[in-house]
Design a protein around this motif. Structure first.
Motif, PDB file in Angstrom:
ATOM      1  N   PHE A 102     -41.237   5.970 -42.579  1.00 27.85           N
ATOM      2  CA  PHE A 102     -41.760   4.795 -41.889  1.00 27.85           C
ATOM      3  C   PHE A 102     -42.697   4.035 -42.813  1.00 27.85           C
ATOM      4  CE2 PHE A 102     -40.082   5.745 -37.814  1.00 27.85           C
ATOM      5  CZ  PHE A 102     -40.041   7.128 -37.742  1.00 27.85           C
ATOM      6  N   ALA A 103     -42.535   2.763 -42.793  1.00 25.92           N
ATOM      7  CA  ALA A 103     -43.466   1.918 -43.553  1.00 25.92           C
ATOM      8  C   ALA A 103     -44.542   1.430 -42.603  1.00 25.92           C
ATOM      9  CB  ALA A 103     -42.711   0.736 -44.151  1.00 25.92           C
ATOM     10  N   GLY A 104     -45.785   1.438 -43.062  1.00 26.02           N
ATOM     11  CA  GLY A 104     -46.870   0.970 -42.186  1.00 26.02           C
ATOM     12  C   GLY A 104     -47.484  -0.312 -42.696  1.00 26.02           C
TER      13      GLY A 104
ATOM     14  N   THR B 276     -45.324  -3.527 -32.124  1.00 22.16           N
ATOM     15  CA  THR B 276     -44.474  -4.236 -33.078  1.00 22.16           C
ATOM     16  C   THR B 276     -43.001  -3.916 -32.885  1.00 22.16           C
ATOM     17  OG1 THR B 276     -44.996  -2.462 -34.636  1.00 22.16           O
ATOM     18  CG2 THR B 276     -46.215  -4.535 -34.862  1.00 22.16           C
ATOM     19  N   ASN B 277     -42.689  -2.649 -32.470  1.00 24.85           N
ATOM     20  CA  ASN B 277     -41.258  -2.361 -32.338  1.00 24.85           C
ATOM     21  C   ASN B 277     -40.760  -2.755 -30.960  1.00 24.85           C
ATOM     22  OD1 ASN B 277     -40.685   0.046 -30.484  1.00 24.85           O
ATOM     23  ND2 ASN B 277     -42.363   0.869 -31.736  1.00 24.85           N
ATOM     24  N   SER B 278     -39.480  -2.996 -30.874  1.00 25.69           N
ATOM     25  CA  SER B 278     -38.930  -3.630 -29.674  1.00 25.69           C
ATOM     26  C   SER B 278     -39.089  -2.750 -28.443  1.00 25.69           C
ATOM     27  CB  SER B 278     -37.461  -4.002 -29.888  1.00 25.69           C
ATOM     28  OG  SER B 278     -36.755  -2.896 -30.405  1.00 25.69           O
ATOM     29  N   LEU B 279     -38.876  -1.431 -28.579  1.00 24.68           N
ATOM     30  CA  LEU B 279     -39.029  -0.562 -27.402  1.00 24.68           C
ATOM     31  C   LEU B 279     -40.485  -0.541 -26.954  1.00 24.68           C
ATOM     32  CD1 LEU B 279     -37.428   1.253 -25.503  1.00 24.68           C
ATOM     33  CD2 LEU B 279     -37.981   3.192 -26.978  1.00 24.68           C
ATOM     34  N   GLY B 280     -41.372  -0.582 -27.913  1.00 23.39           N
ATOM     35  CA  GLY B 280     -42.806  -0.651 -27.593  1.00 23.39           C
ATOM     36  C   GLY B 280     -43.127  -1.915 -26.814  1.00 23.39           C
ATOM     37  N   LYS B 281     -42.526  -3.015 -27.234  1.00 23.31           N
ATOM     38  CA  LYS B 281     -42.757  -4.281 -26.524  1.00 23.31           C
ATOM     39  C   LYS B 281     -42.251  -4.183 -25.085  1.00 23.31           C
ATOM     40  CE  LYS B 281     -42.180  -7.327 -30.578  1.00 23.31           C
ATOM     41  NZ  LYS B 281     -43.561  -7.626 -30.890  1.00 23.31           N
TER      42      LYS B 281
ATOM     43  N   ILE C  61     -39.255   7.698 -30.187  1.00 20.68           N
ATOM     44  CA  ILE C  61     -38.120   7.625 -29.256  1.00 20.68           C
ATOM     45  C   ILE C  61     -36.944   6.925 -29.914  1.00 20.68           C
ATOM     46  CG2 ILE C  61     -37.291   6.653 -27.063  1.00 20.68           C
ATOM     47  CD1 ILE C  61     -40.218   6.892 -26.047  1.00 20.68           C
ATOM     48  N   ARG C  62     -37.234   5.872 -30.648  1.00 25.61           N
ATOM     49  CA  ARG C  62     -36.158   5.107 -31.284  1.00 25.61           C
ATOM     50  C   ARG C  62     -35.437   5.935 -32.341  1.00 25.61           C
ATOM     51  NH1 ARG C  62     -37.723  -0.628 -33.325  1.00 25.61           N
ATOM     52  NH2 ARG C  62     -35.475  -0.827 -33.439  1.00 25.61           N
ATOM     53  N   THR C  63     -36.154   6.766 -33.001  1.00 23.81           N
ATOM     54  CA  THR C  63     -35.504   7.550 -34.058  1.00 23.81           C
ATOM     55  C   THR C  63     -34.899   8.838 -33.519  1.00 23.81           C
ATOM     56  OG1 THR C  63     -37.673   8.461 -34.590  1.00 23.81           O
ATOM     57  CG2 THR C  63     -36.857   6.660 -35.970  1.00 23.81           C
ATOM     58  N   LYS C  64     -35.636   9.509 -32.637  1.00 24.79           N
ATOM     59  CA  LYS C  64     -35.169  10.815 -32.136  1.00 24.79           C
ATOM     60  C   LYS C  64     -34.256  10.675 -30.929  1.00 24.79           C
ATOM     61  CE  LYS C  64     -37.644  13.645 -34.744  1.00 24.79           C
ATOM     62  NZ  LYS C  64     -37.062  14.653 -35.618  1.00 24.79           N
ATOM     63  N   LYS C  65     -34.208   9.522 -30.355  1.00 20.36           N
ATOM     64  CA  LYS C  65     -33.467   9.285 -29.109  1.00 20.36           C
ATOM     65  C   LYS C  65     -33.918  10.305 -28.072  1.00 20.36           C
ATOM     66  CE  LYS C  65     -30.681   5.988 -30.777  1.00 20.36           C
ATOM     67  NZ  LYS C  65     -31.452   5.658 -31.973  1.00 20.36           N
ATOM     68  N   LEU C  66     -32.983  11.048 -27.419  1.00 20.62           N
ATOM     69  CA  LEU C  66     -33.374  11.973 -26.355  1.00 20.62           C
ATOM     70  C   LEU C  66     -33.743  13.352 -26.881  1.00 20.62           C
ATOM     71  CD1 LEU C  66     -30.794  11.050 -23.550  1.00 20.62           C
ATOM     72  CD2 LEU C  66     -33.202  10.454 -23.704  1.00 20.62           C
TER      73      LEU C  66
ATOM     74  N   LYS D 270     -35.865  16.265 -28.766  1.00 16.99           N
ATOM     75  CA  LYS D 270     -37.302  16.502 -28.766  1.00 16.99           C
ATOM     76  C   LYS D 270     -37.932  15.895 -30.022  1.00 16.99           C
ATOM     77  CE  LYS D 270     -39.845  20.642 -27.678  1.00 16.99           C
ATOM     78  NZ  LYS D 270     -39.838  22.104 -27.677  1.00 16.99           N
ATOM     79  N   PRO D 271     -39.090  15.301 -29.974  1.00 19.23           N
ATOM     80  CA  PRO D 271     -39.882  15.024 -28.767  1.00 19.23           C
ATOM     81  C   PRO D 271     -39.630  13.630 -28.165  1.00 19.23           C
ATOM     82  CG  PRO D 271     -41.232  14.582 -30.677  1.00 19.23           C
ATOM     83  CD  PRO D 271     -39.851  14.907 -31.188  1.00 19.23           C
ATOM     84  N   GLY D 272     -38.600  12.941 -28.680  1.00 19.30           N
ATOM     85  CA  GLY D 272     -38.316  11.588 -28.201  1.00 19.30           C
ATOM     86  C   GLY D 272     -38.056  11.546 -26.709  1.00 19.30           C
ATOM     87  N   GLY D 273     -37.218  12.548 -26.264  1.00 15.07           N
ATOM     88  CA  GLY D 273     -36.886  12.581 -24.854  1.00 15.07           C
ATOM     89  C   GLY D 273     -38.118  12.805 -23.989  1.00 15.07           C
ATOM     90  N   LEU D 274     -39.001  13.659 -24.476  1.00 15.82           N
ATOM     91  CA  LEU D 274     -40.234  13.961 -23.724  1.00 15.82           C
ATOM     92  C   LEU D 274     -41.110  12.711 -23.609  1.00 15.82           C
ATOM     93  CD1 LEU D 274     -42.100  16.089 -22.416  1.00 15.82           C
ATOM     94  CD2 LEU D 274     -43.086  16.463 -24.674  1.00 15.82           C
ATOM     95  N   TYR D 275     -41.253  12.013 -24.736  1.00 15.77           N
ATOM     96  CA  TYR D 275     -42.067  10.797 -24.708  1.00 15.77           C
ATOM     97  C   TYR D 275     -41.471   9.753 -23.767  1.00 15.77           C
ATOM     98  CZ  TYR D 275     -44.421  12.594 -28.902  1.00 15.77           C
ATOM     99  OH  TYR D 275     -45.129  13.359 -29.805  1.00 15.77           O
ATOM    100  N   LEU D 276     -40.151   9.657 -23.815  1.00 13.46           N
ATOM    101  CA  LEU D 276     -39.478   8.683 -22.945  1.00 13.46           C
ATOM    102  C   LEU D 276     -39.721   9.035 -21.483  1.00 13.46           C
ATOM    103  CD1 LEU D 276     -37.559   6.241 -22.723  1.00 13.46           C
ATOM    104  CD2 LEU D 276     -35.643   7.851 -22.757  1.00 13.46           C
ATOM    105  N   ALA D 277     -39.599  10.332 -21.180  1.00 16.30           N
ATOM    106  CA  ALA D 277     -39.815  10.784 -19.798  1.00 16.30           C
ATOM    107  C   ALA D 277     -41.240  10.501 -19.353  1.00 16.30           C
ATOM    108  CB  ALA D 277     -39.504  12.278 -19.682  1.00 16.30           C
ATOM    109  N   ILE D 278     -42.175  10.760 -20.259  1.00 20.26           N
ATOM    110  CA  ILE D 278     -43.593  10.529 -19.896  1.00 20.26           C
ATOM    111  C   ILE D 278     -43.843   9.057 -19.614  1.00 20.26           C
ATOM    112  CG2 ILE D 278     -45.958  10.529 -20.793  1.00 20.26           C
ATOM    113  CD1 ILE D 278     -45.235  13.147 -22.284  1.00 20.26           C
ATOM    114  N   LEU D 279     -43.385   8.215 -20.534  1.00 19.68           N
ATOM    115  CA  LEU D 279     -43.624   6.779 -20.361  1.00 19.68           C
ATOM    116  C   LEU D 279     -42.931   6.247 -19.108  1.00 19.68           C
ATOM    117  CD1 LEU D 279     -43.382   5.404 -24.021  1.00 19.68           C
ATOM    118  CD2 LEU D 279     -45.385   5.425 -22.539  1.00 19.68           C
ATOM    119  N   THR D 280     -41.671   6.666 -18.947  1.00 23.07           N
ATOM    120  CA  THR D 280     -40.929   6.182 -17.785  1.00 23.07           C
ATOM    121  C   THR D 280     -41.544   6.705 -16.492  1.00 23.07           C
ATOM    122  OG1 THR D 280     -38.927   6.277 -19.156  1.00 23.07           O
ATOM    123  CG2 THR D 280     -38.622   5.939 -16.789  1.00 23.07           C
ATOM    124  N   GLY D 281     -41.865   7.996 -16.500  1.00 24.49           N
ATOM    125  CA  GLY D 281     -42.468   8.588 -15.307  1.00 24.49           C
ATOM    126  C   GLY D 281     -43.780   7.949 -14.942  1.00 24.49           C
ATOM    127  N   LEU D 282     -44.576   7.700 -15.945  1.00 30.06           N
ATOM    128  CA  LEU D 282     -45.883   7.059 -15.707  1.00 30.06           C
ATOM    129  C   LEU D 282     -45.705   5.673 -15.098  1.00 30.06           C
ATOM    130  CD1 LEU D 282     -48.726   8.003 -16.243  1.00 30.06           C
ATOM    131  CD2 LEU D 282     -48.670   6.902 -18.461  1.00 30.06           C
TER     132      LEU D 282
END
Lengths: 388, 393
Positions: free
Chosen positions: B4-6, B297-302, B347-352, B354-366
């Protein structure tokens, strides 16, 4: 200075700019805020002017015109013998689209139950009628003032200024407020007559004398004899009037028309030299009992029934019939005491030596009513016994 | 392994070698703002002059106020540059820095958010907070955490709103004369009465179309959804902002408001429409939720940022006692921008996996939990349908 500016020129410019914005911007902001009140006042004036145009019903423009009131006094409602001068608050001319004056609006302050009843009277210039009226401000007691309903104000709509009597029928329970509106209306006519080409119609008459009828057989039905000179040809008239000052019967002269009779009825209370409020209502020649009546505090009547001896030089019995009550806030003497304390006091004094007590504080109207009746009884007795 | 470039936003699609840079963004931003600025001048200046309720000098004030916002924030930043950088204190140096720094934007947005009769010294204070505290202290453009204009607006809201109201508030000289407004904005009526009635919330202001055009009482720039949308379309066309951020944000507010209306017994679409047309939702959607530095900055974040912004806006409006929840929710979410970026990047890199799926679940659940809580709390469902959940919440 040169050294300072060369070192700190940029920051000086930047902070000066900031300061300039602070000062000028602050001035502009304050100006904007101060304008809020100016606009609110301007708008209030605009709305008021529009309400006056709406009162007239037509018209494009309204303009205040500079006039002063006239000196004319009217009776203060509810206070006998006291007069006041209505106040002209404002006068406006209403113009049509061709800049022709079509109406005038006078705003007049009069006294009803309280001072400061301001009413706008809109008068049509051409037809010389009152178009409509509007209450501008009022301190009248709301319960009473609200009794002035649509029916009362409707009397004013299209009322011609050419009426001779030019008065209004009062509403029961709001008489003082009604009198205030009527006074304002009459004053508006006076102003209109001064400011525009109008002559107030007048009836020529003189009330020469008002005396009581002491004839035992007719005094109850025809209590007053009035002598009047009336009309442009000065006709002499002597007539009987009843207790309500209605024309009853011609004694001598020509019976006048109804308009004159109405005018006399209206004028007698203020122009008679005797107190018309004390009235003879009955005389029983068999028992020599005279009944007299007057209006009292609660608008009920006080009646005195007096029985004379055969020579009409003394009184054998005297009864006062009254529903008066007294406010104990005014006089401790009769706190909690049942009426008729005042009546009995006057009766006892009168029967004792024929004199009248002074008026009681807090029961002035009741006291004066009784004194009025006792005075009338004395007059009757004197008329019947040859002056004693 | 993914690398990742920062760096600090904004990351431009247009190359600097073509002569386009942050100045290009600023220029496009100003062009997008111009319908809003022009409408606010028309509504609060020209139209009121035509009505005969103000004079010519007063007619210029809205334009003057917005210009002052821009000038003040630029000046503040210029002074800060001068004071902090002893090496580069010439006018040219300061101008160079200002041209790369979006200096005028916070001031303009502030002026558009504040009421018409805000005293200039209050605007100055807000510009100071926005520029110096909200931006420069963090390191200047690209380093700030909070949306500078919103920070300035929030501080003024907490400390000086009484002063602003005493100076005249936000009703222009024509609006104060309208009895139907009864001295309240559309959201002010909702906040005080909490009644979902078309006759109370929309009719006094001339109907939904009037709310869309913007001819109702409100801050200078927030009322005209039409003007804002024109600006938004331009920014999307010029690729300055992503289309889905404002759409998702406005859509979330719309759907949640509709659900609340349904639960309260009001099934009409007028209520969600009213919700998105008032309270600065459109303005925030186009000009603040898309701000490149303080939003992901990233689209899913937006996407998630817009979703959470929508639900928090509705939550603060209905459950809190604030007349509008846009500013507060945006400031609150600015704190989590880095977290949004971090987790959605995974999430964008790991998709579902681990731990992408977990993060997605947390964000969606919240998000879902917040949305349900908002609808239940604000609507009547709580007491009628779900007594257990109602007892817990």
């Amino acid at each position: 200075m040169k050294k300072f500016m060369s070192k700190y020129f940029q920051i000086t410019v930047l902070t000066s700019l900031l300061l300039l914005i602070f000062v000028l911007g602050g001035v502009f902001s304050r100006y904007m805020t101060s304008q809020i009140e100016v606009h609110a006042n301007d708008n209030a004036i605009k709305e008021f002017n529009q309400s006056l145009i709406n009162l007239v019903g037509s018209g494009e423009l309204i303009e205040e015109f500079d006039v002063v009131g006239i000196d004319k006094e009217y009776d203060i409602p509810g206070l006998e013998g006291e007069k006041y001068q209505p106040e002209l608050i404002g006068a406006y001319k209403v113009y049509d689209s061709e800049s022709k004056v079509i109406a005038v609006v006078y705003i007049i302050s009069t006294i009803g139950r309280d001072e400061g009843l301001e009413i706008a009277y809109a008068i049509d210039i051409e037809s010389k009628v009152i178009i409509d009226t509007m209450v501008v401000d009022s301190s009248e007691t709301p319960d009473y003032f609200q009794a002035l309903n649509f029916g009362f104000y409707n009397q004013l709509k299209n009322k011609t200024l050419d009426e001779v009597l030019f008065n209004l029928d009062a509403v029961t329970g709001a008489t003082l407020s009604c009198l205030a509106v009527e006074t304002g209306m009459q004053y508006a006519r006076e102003l209109f007559a001064r400011d525009f080409d109008f002559t107030i119609p007048d009836i020529v008459y003189t009330i020469n004398s008002v005396i009581r009828n002491f004839d035992k057989t007719t005094m109850a039905d025809k209590p007053f004899i009035v002598n009047i000179t009336y009309g442009s040809d000065n006709q002499e008239l002597e007539a009987y009037f009843d207790n309500d000052l209605n024309y009853l019967e011609t004694i001598s002269g020509t019976e006048p028309n109804q308009l004159y009779k109405d005018v006399f009825k209206d004028a007698l209370p203020t122009q008679a030299s005797i107190d018309l409020r004390a009235k003879v209502i009955d005389y029983d020649s068999t028992t020599r009992t005279l009944s007299v009546l007057t209006r009292a505090y609660h608008r009920d009547n006080i009646i005195i029934e007096v029985t004379f001896d055969e020579t009409f030089t003394s009184i054998t019995s005297l009864t006062i019939i009254s529903k008066e009550t007294y406010d104990s806030d005014y006089n401790d003497l009769y706190t909690g005491a049942p009426s008729p304390v005042i009546e009995n006091a006057y009766k006892d004094q009168y029967l004792a030596d024929g004199s009248y007590l002074d008026t009681f504080a807090g029961a002035t109207v009741t006291s004066n009513g009784i004194i009025r009746l006792l005075t009338l009884i004395d007059e009757v007795m004197s008329a019947w016994n040859g002056g004693n | 392994m993914a690398r990742f470039a920062g760096g600090k936003a904004p990351f431009l699609r247009i190359s600097d070698t073509k002569g386009h840079n942050t100045q290009a963004i600023m220029k496009d931003f100003m062009i997008a703002m111009s319908p809003v600025i022009l409408f606010s001048w028309y509504k609060n200046g020209i139209k009121v002059l035509i009505d005969g309720n103000i004079n010519f000098i007063e007619m210029l004030y809205p334009l003057f106020f917005i210009a002052m916002g821009a000038i003040l924030s630029t000046l503040m930043e210029g002074i800060f540059f001068y004071v902090t950088d002893k090496e580069h204190r010439s006018f040219q140096d300061i101008l160079d820095k200002l041209s790369r720094s979006y200096a005028a934007i916070p001031g303009i947005i502030l002026a558009l958010l504040l009421p018409l009769y805000t005293p200039i010294w209050v605007l100055m204070f807000a510009a100071f907070v926005a520029t110096i505290i909200g931006k420069m202290i963090f390191g200047g453009f690209g380093h700030n955490i909070f949306n500078p204009a919103l920070l300035g607006y929030a501080i003024v809201g907490f400390t000086l709103m009484g002063v602003v109201n005493r100076a005249g508030g936000l009703f222009n000289a024509s609006e104060v004369l309208v009895d139907a407004y009864a001295g309240a904005t559309p959201l002010g009526v909702l906040a005080s009465g909490k009644q979902l009635s078309f006759d109370l919330l929309v009719k006094p202001y001339g109907g939904l179309f009037n709310l869309f055009i913007g001819s109702y009482p409100g801050a200078l720039g927030e009322t005209s959804s039409l003007a804002i949308m024109i600006g938004g379309v331009y920014l999307v066309y010029k690729k300055i902002i992503k289309w889905y951020t404002p759409v998702i944000y406005v859509g979330t507010v719309f759907v949640l408001s509709w659900l609340i209306g349904l639960v309260s017994g009001e099934a009409g679409l007028w209520f969600p429409t009213y919700s998105i047309l008032t309270g600065g939702v459109m303005f925030a959607a186009v000009f603040m939720a898309t701000e490149p530095v303080t939003t992901p900055t990233n689209s899913l974040g937006k996407v998630f940022f817009a979703l959470f912004l929508g639900v928090l806006t509705v939550l603060f409006r209905f459950v809190g006692n604030l007349p509008e929840g846009v500013g507060t929710s945006l400031i609150f979410l600015n704190i989590f921008t880095i977290a949004f970026d971090k987790y959605t990047a995974v999430i964008r890199t790991k998709k579902l996996a681990k731990p992408g799926g977990l993060y997605l679940a947390i964000l969606t659940g919240l998000f879902i939990l917040l949305a349900i809580y908002t609808v239940i709390k604000a609507g009547n469902m709580y007491s009628l349908v779900m007594p257990i959940l109602g007892w817990v919440i």
